[in-house]
Design a protein around this motif. Structure first.
Motif, PDB file in Angstrom:
ATOM      1  N   THR A  39      12.486  71.582  54.469  1.00 32.91           N
ATOM      2  CA  THR A  39      13.117  70.362  53.967  1.00 32.91           C
ATOM      3  C   THR A  39      13.141  69.290  55.061  1.00 32.91           C
ATOM      4  N   GLY A  40      13.638  68.092  54.690  1.00 34.09           N
ATOM      5  CA  GLY A  40      13.702  66.993  55.653  1.00 34.09           C
ATOM      6  C   GLY A  40      15.122  66.755  56.116  1.00 34.09           C
ATOM      7  N   GLY A  41      15.372  65.583  56.655  1.00 31.73           N
ATOM      8  CA  GLY A  41      16.709  65.246  57.123  1.00 31.73           C
ATOM      9  C   GLY A  41      16.964  65.822  58.498  1.00 31.73           C
ATOM     10  N   SER A  42      18.133  65.493  59.034  1.00 34.05           N
ATOM     11  CA  SER A  42      18.431  65.919  60.408  1.00 34.05           C
ATOM     12  C   SER A  42      18.976  67.349  60.470  1.00 34.05           C
ATOM     13  N   SER A  43      19.590  67.819  59.365  1.00 37.80           N
ATOM     14  CA  SER A  43      20.268  69.124  59.411  1.00 37.80           C
ATOM     15  C   SER A  43      19.376  70.306  59.796  1.00 37.80           C
ATOM     16  N   ASP A  71      10.850  68.622  49.488  1.00 38.84           N
ATOM     17  CA  ASP A  71      10.684  67.220  49.098  1.00 38.84           C
ATOM     18  C   ASP A  71       9.974  66.468  50.209  1.00 38.84           C
ATOM     19  N   ARG A  73       8.874  62.287  51.538  1.00 39.20           N
ATOM     20  CA  ARG A  73       8.925  60.836  51.341  1.00 39.20           C
ATOM     21  C   ARG A  73       7.477  60.347  51.189  1.00 39.20           C
ATOM     22  N   ASN A  83       8.805  63.858  56.129  1.00 35.17           N
ATOM     23  CA  ASN A  83       9.456  65.168  56.314  1.00 35.17           C
ATOM     24  C   ASN A  83       8.472  66.184  56.880  1.00 35.17           C
ATOM     25  N   GLY A 143      18.907  70.467  52.005  1.00 41.29           N
ATOM     26  CA  GLY A 143      19.988  69.800  52.720  1.00 41.29           C
ATOM     27  C   GLY A 143      20.921  69.187  51.684  1.00 41.29           C
ATOM     28  N   LEU A 144      21.904  68.456  52.154  1.00 41.58           N
ATOM     29  CA  LEU A 144      22.843  67.765  51.253  1.00 41.58           C
ATOM     30  C   LEU A 144      23.043  66.351  51.780  1.00 41.58           C
ATOM     31  N   HIS A 149      23.107  64.255  46.956  1.00 39.02           N
ATOM     32  CA  HIS A 149      21.740  64.634  46.562  1.00 39.02           C
ATOM     33  C   HIS A 149      21.267  65.822  47.374  1.00 39.02           C
ATOM     34  N   ALA A 151      17.282  67.954  48.100  1.00 44.13           N
ATOM     35  CA  ALA A 151      15.844  67.658  48.005  1.00 44.13           C
ATOM     36  C   ALA A 151      15.766  66.132  47.804  1.00 44.13           C
ATOM     37  N   ARG A 181       9.728  59.250  46.440  1.00 38.66           N
ATOM     38  CA  ARG A 181       9.737  60.657  46.879  1.00 38.66           C
ATOM     39  C   ARG A 181       8.917  61.520  45.928  1.00 38.66           C
ATOM     40  N   LYS A 204      29.528  64.712  55.844  1.00 36.65           N
ATOM     41  CA  LYS A 204      29.256  65.558  54.680  1.00 36.65           C
ATOM     42  C   LYS A 204      30.534  66.160  54.106  1.00 36.65           C
TER      43      LYS A 204
HETATM   44  C1  6PG Z   1      15.174  63.816  52.702  1.00 40.12           C
HETATM   45  C2  6PG Z   1      15.749  65.173  52.493  1.00 40.12           C
HETATM   46  C3  6PG Z   1      17.150  65.162  51.983  1.00 40.12           C
HETATM   47  C4  6PG Z   1      18.045  65.674  53.091  1.00 40.12           C
HETATM   48  C5  6PG Z   1      19.467  65.210  52.934  1.00 40.12           C
HETATM   49  C6  6PG Z   1      20.305  65.576  54.134  1.00 40.12           C
HETATM   50  O1  6PG Z   1      13.983  63.634  52.535  1.00 40.12           O
HETATM   51  O2  6PG Z   1      15.943  62.926  53.081  1.00 40.12           O
HETATM   52  O3  6PG Z   1      15.006  66.239  52.320  1.00 40.12           O
HETATM   53  O4  6PG Z   1      17.412  65.852  50.807  1.00 40.12           O
HETATM   54  O5  6PG Z   1      17.989  67.066  53.136  1.00 40.12           O
HETATM   55  O6  6PG Z   1      19.471  63.819  52.787  1.00 40.12           O
HETATM   56  O7  6PG Z   1      19.834  64.870  55.215  1.00 40.12           O
HETATM   57  P1  6PG Z   1      20.524  64.999  56.643  1.00 40.12           P
HETATM   58  O8  6PG Z   1      20.322  66.384  57.083  1.00 40.12           O
HETATM   59  O9  6PG Z   1      19.762  64.007  57.510  1.00 40.12           O
HETATM   60  O10 6PG Z   1      21.918  64.618  56.461  1.00 40.12           O
END
Ligand code: 6PG
Length: 250
Positions: A39-43, A71, A73, A83, A143-144, A149, A151, A181, A204
């Protein structure tokens, strides 16, 4: 189906790594292969670093693993917002992954819809080739977002009500980056063997509270997209650090 709390993000990431390595070891011993959607995001950043470490390599032969993205971008692959770029920089480029088993969303295609169609075909071909009749990925990472949201399934988005397709294009939500996306849908996510969400940070705390309430009820009544993630016959973990879990403490 549970929310598990850890004192800090490091421990949540370490637990996520253990779950993935255990599931990978079991799947490879049984089927000779393992599949995971990143997945993407910082988590997940720290998780990717742990998985890329020499210790992890002792547990898993990464050349047997199929990698997907839950997911993406719709940006070029070398764009900082991609991602895949993040997953590649922190994990895929550091391990002995087989390039033929890295399944990337083709953001060079003319539209997010075309990329979603192609990605769904890629998944279906993978399921056929691996005789995976149940069409189950071994692990789907999620992630969340602070709007609930997961994904790229944003509140109010048409993709939330998808019942047939495994991958669709989705419009950006309110949160950045404002780009189209390509996302897994609930039908695909919810039939994975293991769904693993990783959540960290004070921002969060609100959405984790909503998620924890959502999990008490039928998924159709969920207020947040993440609350509709339910494992059909596998397992679901939401691993949350203490800052994110502060509003669900008794
Ligand atoms: C994306 C993600 C998205 C992400 C959440 C949490 O493309 O942005 O896959 O679903 O998991 O937004 O993002 P953080 O970990 O950055 O808070």
């Amino acid at each position: 189906m549970s929310i598990q709390t850890f004192p800090n993000a490091e421990e949540a990431a370490a637990r996520a790594a253990v779950i993935i390595l255990e599931r990978a070891k079991e799947a490879i011993a049984k089927n000779g292969t393992f599949s995971i959607a990143l997945t993407g995001g910082s988590s997940p950043k720290r998780l990717y670093e742990i998985l890329a470490s020499p210790e992890s390599r002792e547990f898993v032969d990464w050349s047997l693993v199929h990698f997907f993205m839950s997911d993406e971008r719709f940006v070029p692959v070398d764009d900082e917002r991609s991602n895949f770029k993040q997953a590649n920089d922190l994990l895929l480029s550091k391990i002995s992954a087989d390039h033929n088993k890295i399944h990337r969303v083709l953001t060079t295609l003319e539209s997010a819809e075309a990329a979603a169609d192609a990605y769904e075909q890629d998944l279906l071909s993978f399921f056929v080739a691996s005789r995976n009749e149940a069409k189950q990925l071994d692990v789907v990472l999620l992630g969340l977002g602070s709007d609930g949201h997961t994904a790229s399934l944003f509140p109010g988005n048409d993709a939330l009500s998808e019942t047939e397709r495994f991958v669709v294009a989705s419009e950006p939500g309110e949160l950045p980056p404002p780009v189209q996306r390509v996302t897994f849908t609930f039908p695909l996510i919810n039939q994975a063997k293991t769904v693993l969400g990783i959540i960290a940070g004070e921002d969060k705390a609100g959405p984790v509270r909503v998620l924890s309430d959502d999990l008490k009820f039928d998924s159709n009544k969920a207020l947040s997209p993440a609350g509709r993630v339910r494992s059909k016959d596998g397992e679901l973990f939401w691993l949350v650090d203490e800052a994110a879990a502060q509003n669900i403490k008794k």
